[in-house]
Design a protein around this motif. Structure first.
Motif, PDB file in Angstrom:
ATOM      1  N   LEU A 131      52.274  -8.350 -21.993  1.00 31.04           N
ATOM      2  CA  LEU A 131      51.801  -7.667 -23.195  1.00 31.04           C
ATOM      3  C   LEU A 131      50.359  -7.208 -22.972  1.00 31.04           C
ATOM      4  O   LEU A 131      49.504  -7.994 -22.589  1.00 31.04           O
ATOM      5  CB  LEU A 131      51.859  -8.636 -24.379  1.00 31.04           C
ATOM      6  CG  LEU A 131      51.569  -8.065 -25.765  1.00 31.04           C
ATOM      7  CD1 LEU A 131      52.642  -7.088 -26.184  1.00 31.04           C
ATOM      8  CD2 LEU A 131      51.451  -9.180 -26.790  1.00 31.04           C
ATOM      9  N   ALA A 133      46.933  -4.905 -24.432  1.00 27.79           N
ATOM     10  CA  ALA A 133      46.290  -4.176 -25.528  1.00 27.79           C
ATOM     11  C   ALA A 133      45.898  -2.797 -25.026  1.00 27.79           C
ATOM     12  O   ALA A 133      45.121  -2.671 -24.090  1.00 27.79           O
ATOM     13  CB  ALA A 133      45.069  -4.943 -26.018  1.00 27.79           C
ATOM     14  N   PRO A 154      55.502  -3.766 -22.919  1.00 25.88           N
ATOM     15  CA  PRO A 154      55.095  -4.274 -24.237  1.00 25.88           C
ATOM     16  C   PRO A 154      53.594  -4.073 -24.444  1.00 25.88           C
ATOM     17  O   PRO A 154      52.803  -4.403 -23.557  1.00 25.88           O
ATOM     18  CB  PRO A 154      55.446  -5.768 -24.197  1.00 25.88           C
ATOM     19  CG  PRO A 154      55.591  -6.104 -22.759  1.00 25.88           C
ATOM     20  CD  PRO A 154      55.846  -4.855 -21.984  1.00 25.88           C
ATOM     21  N   THR A 156      50.104  -3.891 -27.385  1.00 31.01           N
ATOM     22  CA  THR A 156      49.515  -4.159 -28.690  1.00 31.01           C
ATOM     23  C   THR A 156      48.609  -2.985 -29.056  1.00 31.01           C
ATOM     24  O   THR A 156      47.766  -2.589 -28.262  1.00 31.01           O
ATOM     25  CB  THR A 156      48.664  -5.445 -28.656  1.00 31.01           C
ATOM     26  OG1 THR A 156      49.493  -6.519 -28.231  1.00 31.01           O
ATOM     27  CG2 THR A 156      48.101  -5.760 -30.029  1.00 31.01           C
ATOM     28  N   GLU A 203      47.276  -5.195 -36.188  1.00 34.35           N
ATOM     29  CA  GLU A 203      47.674  -5.166 -34.782  1.00 34.35           C
ATOM     30  C   GLU A 203      49.189  -5.152 -34.757  1.00 34.35           C
ATOM     31  O   GLU A 203      49.818  -5.926 -35.487  1.00 34.35           O
ATOM     32  CB  GLU A 203      47.192  -6.432 -34.061  1.00 34.35           C
ATOM     33  CG  GLU A 203      45.767  -6.373 -33.585  1.00 34.35           C
ATOM     34  CD  GLU A 203      45.352  -7.681 -32.908  1.00 34.35           C
ATOM     35  OE1 GLU A 203      44.178  -7.798 -32.571  1.00 34.35           O
ATOM     36  OE2 GLU A 203      46.215  -8.573 -32.731  1.00 34.35           O
ATOM     37  N   ASP A 205      52.629  -5.363 -32.182  1.00 35.05           N
ATOM     38  CA  ASP A 205      53.201  -5.544 -30.846  1.00 35.05           C
ATOM     39  C   ASP A 205      54.506  -4.774 -30.788  1.00 35.05           C
ATOM     40  O   ASP A 205      55.300  -4.813 -31.737  1.00 35.05           O
ATOM     41  CB  ASP A 205      53.505  -7.031 -30.578  1.00 35.05           C
ATOM     42  CG  ASP A 205      52.234  -7.875 -30.570  1.00 35.05           C
ATOM     43  OD1 ASP A 205      51.142  -7.273 -30.438  1.00 35.05           O
ATOM     44  OD2 ASP A 205      52.345  -9.109 -30.705  1.00 35.05           O
ATOM     45  N   THR A 207      57.097  -1.763 -28.204  1.00 36.81           N
ATOM     46  CA  THR A 207      57.248  -0.928 -27.017  1.00 36.81           C
ATOM     47  C   THR A 207      57.447   0.527 -27.423  1.00 36.81           C
ATOM     48  O   THR A 207      58.004   0.832 -28.484  1.00 36.81           O
ATOM     49  CB  THR A 207      58.473  -1.357 -26.162  1.00 36.81           C
ATOM     50  OG1 THR A 207      59.566  -1.609 -27.038  1.00 36.81           O
ATOM     51  CG2 THR A 207      58.168  -2.577 -25.331  1.00 36.81           C
ATOM     52  N   GLU A 226      56.220  -7.192 -34.172  1.00 34.81           N
ATOM     53  CA  GLU A 226      55.350  -8.020 -35.005  1.00 34.81           C
ATOM     54  C   GLU A 226      54.152  -7.221 -35.509  1.00 34.81           C
ATOM     55  O   GLU A 226      53.574  -6.426 -34.764  1.00 34.81           O
ATOM     56  CB  GLU A 226      54.847  -9.227 -34.206  1.00 34.81           C
ATOM     57  CG  GLU A 226      54.212 -10.271 -35.106  1.00 34.81           C
ATOM     58  CD  GLU A 226      53.618 -11.434 -34.314  1.00 34.81           C
ATOM     59  OE1 GLU A 226      54.024 -11.655 -33.162  1.00 34.81           O
ATOM     60  OE2 GLU A 226      52.731 -12.101 -34.879  1.00 34.81           O
TER      61      GLU A 226
END
Lengths: 238, 334
Positions: A131, A133, A154, A156, A203, A205, A207, A226
């Motif tokens: 993941l 950012a 993935p 953020t 924020e 999360d 794809t 999320e």
């Protein structure tokens, strides 16, 4: 207009500039590098205002005849137009409205704009599984490049919430180059969760939705797993 | 400070009429106190997204322009106090026909917004420079300086011809308008404000007084322009502008009008132009050439500095010339 009044108007504007640059609120309106020029020009304005203000205060302490006023008016009062009074307006707006940084209102009004994003100076390292950012502008740039680098990755994203039609919503950041007058809206459409309140910073999360946002006139989409509400960053413009 | 006058004195204004003068200082002070006191009541009433957004953009334009205006009035005060007419006469060619191109190229040297150029041009005229030469500088300085060219290059990556086209079209506009002013000669109704500080005070006092007066004078018009520009910026949806993008002529005219009303600072307008992707490159060039030469903020400031009779002639001529020279350059280069 009496010189002391002119000086008072200058001082007012200067105080606004001092407040903005000292508190960091200048970030709502202009680029960060403007902080020192703002402070410097405020100091100069105060210095220019000092003379007449001091003279007015001193003049008040003594007996002030028509002579005194007359002389001063002759020195400075020439042809100051009526619009000079508008100089109170910035201070009034700053105090009464205290306008915040640009948010969902302008972003939604600018929704139809095309958003061309240039290649960012620094590009996030993506390894395909961890993941990561990713700044919003970089995400949009990667999508406009065809989106291949985002597939299956993935990510953020951080931004505030703006709405679209049909209960859709976007993670959004405004970008400015000089001041808030030239703001552009960077938007990524969120697929999945219910939309939070407008202007809430979040924020998310998720794809990249393959094939979305490859042209500059549509926003890319992200399939979100999320959503977390977060505090607004100090520099809200991306 | 608020107790300086208990009774409104009457004074003679510049035209020699006697008129009663209210205690302005007291008036301002009371108005501010009322505003401050009522902020908690009035503030929430104004807490509507359109009002708040207008306020943000308005304040942004004022805040962004102020340092450039301060720089401008400092330079202008320096010109009127420190530069002797002899020195100026040596730098600027005697024949204004040649002075115009010199002023155009000199515009390269002032990396500032257009707000800085207005007081400087006024100051040059007062120093005996031909109005045509000073106005050429006014048009060239915000348009062709290095900061503007660099930001244009950044906004149009891979399109260096855009930078070149902007430079050529803007310089052409400045020169053509300069020569036009020259041909109008004394029929150009320029009204300069009189400076009354010239002989009385010492150099330092003269410098501060000149700068203060210039700033106060120009800033009111700047605020007026910012109010209008912020309204257009906030309330006119860009999609209205986009609807005509497909038509060549209408596209050019629309972006010219758009540049006039949004009054962006010349260092950032390239980024906005780049985002108007629906338009032809020539239309974008028109946007970039008209904006720094003339916009609502500049027009307001020029009315203040040179009189409205002058602005009524100057503003349309500048806009027309800018459009034509941008279209010609675009047709040639883009």
């Amino acid at each position: 207009m009496r010189p002391a009044v002119q000086a008072l108007l200058l001082a007012l504007l200067a105080v606004v500039l001092v407040r903005l640059s000292v508190t960091g609120e200048h970030l709502r309106y202009v680029a960060d590098w403007m902080r020192w020029p703002l402070l410097a020009s405020a100091v100069l304005l105060l210095a220019a205002a000092a003379g007449p203000l001091v003279a007015a205060v001193r003049g008040g302490a003594h007996d002030r005849g028509d002579d005194h006023v007359h002389k001063h008016d002759h020195e400075h009062g020439h042809g100051v137009p009526l619009v000079t009074w508008l100089l109170v307006l910035p201070a009034l707006v700053a105090v009464v409205v205290d306008p915040p940084e640009l948010g969902s209102y302008l972003a939604e009004r600018r929704a139809g704009d095309t958003t061309m994003v240039a290649e960012p100076d620094e590009v996030t390292v993506l390894d395909g599984s961890q993941l990561a950012a990713v700044p919003l502008d970089e995400f949009i740039w990667r999508a406009q490049e065809g989106g291949a680098t985002l597939e299956g990755q993935p990510v953020t994203l951080t931004g505030f919430v703006s709405y679209g039609g049909d209960r859709s919503w976007f993670v959004t950041r405004m970008a400015i180059s000089c001041c808030a007058a030239d703001a552009a809206a960077y938007r990524v459409q969120v697929e999945g969760p219910e939309r939070p309140a407008r202007d809430q910073w979040v924020e998310v999360d998720g794809t990249y939705v393959v094939g979305s946002g490859t042209a500059a006139d549509t926003a890319p989409s992200i399939a979100v797993t999320e959503v977390r509400p977060v505090a607004a960053p100090e520099q809200t413009y991306g | 400070m608020t107790t300086t006058t208990t009774r409104s004195p009457s004074t003679t204004d510049a035209t020699g009429r006697r008129r009663p003068r209210p205690g302005q200082l007291e008036l301002v002070a009371v108005a501010l106190l009322v505003a401050l006191g009522s902020a908690p009541v009035v503030g929430p009433l104004l807490d509507r997204p359109e009002v708040v957004t207008w306020s943000t953009v308005f304040l942004a334009i004022v805040v962004q322009s102020t340092p450039f205006l301060v720089l401008g009035v400092l330079l202008s005060a320096a010109i009127s106090v420190l530069l002797s007419e002899r020195v100026l006469a040596r730098v600027v060619p005697k024949r204004p026909v040649l002075g115009v191109p010199v002023a155009g190229v000199a515009g390269l040297g002032l990396p500032g917004c257009e707000c800085a150029a207005v007081p400087i041009a006024g100051s040059l005229m007062r120093r005996g420079i031909a109005p045509a030469v000073a106005l050429t500088f006014l048009l060239a300085a915000p348009a062709v300086n290095p900061a503007v060219l660099v930001s244009t290059a950044v906004a149009f990556p891979g399109q260096p011809e855009m930078v070149l086209a902007r430079f050529i079209a803007s310089l052409t506009t400045a020169l053509v308008v300069g020569w036009w002013c020259l041909s109008r000669g004394s029929r150009l109704p320029i009204v300069l404000r009189a400076r009354s500080l010239q002989d009385e005070a010492g150099a330092r006092e003269r410098f501060v007084g000149t700068a203060r007066h210039d700033f106060v004078h120009a800033a009111g018009f700047l605020v007026l322009g910012a109010m209008l520009a912020a309204a257009v910026n906030t309330f006119v949806p860009r999609s209205i502008v986009d609807t005509v993008a497909g038509q060549a002529v209408l596209g050019v005219l629309t972006l010219a009008a758009f540049a006039f009303v949004v009054a962006l600072c010349s260092e950032s307008d390239a980024f906005v132009a780049a985002s108007l992707t629906a338009f032809s490159d020539t239309a974008k060039l028109v946007f970039l050439v008209v904006g720094p030469a003339m916009d609502v903020k500049l027009a307001a400031m020029e009315i203040g500095a040179f009189g409205s009779a002058f602005a009524r002639q100057f503003v349309p001529v500048v806009v027309g010339t800018a459009v034509l020279s941008a279209v010609a350059t675009g047709w040639w280069l883009l």
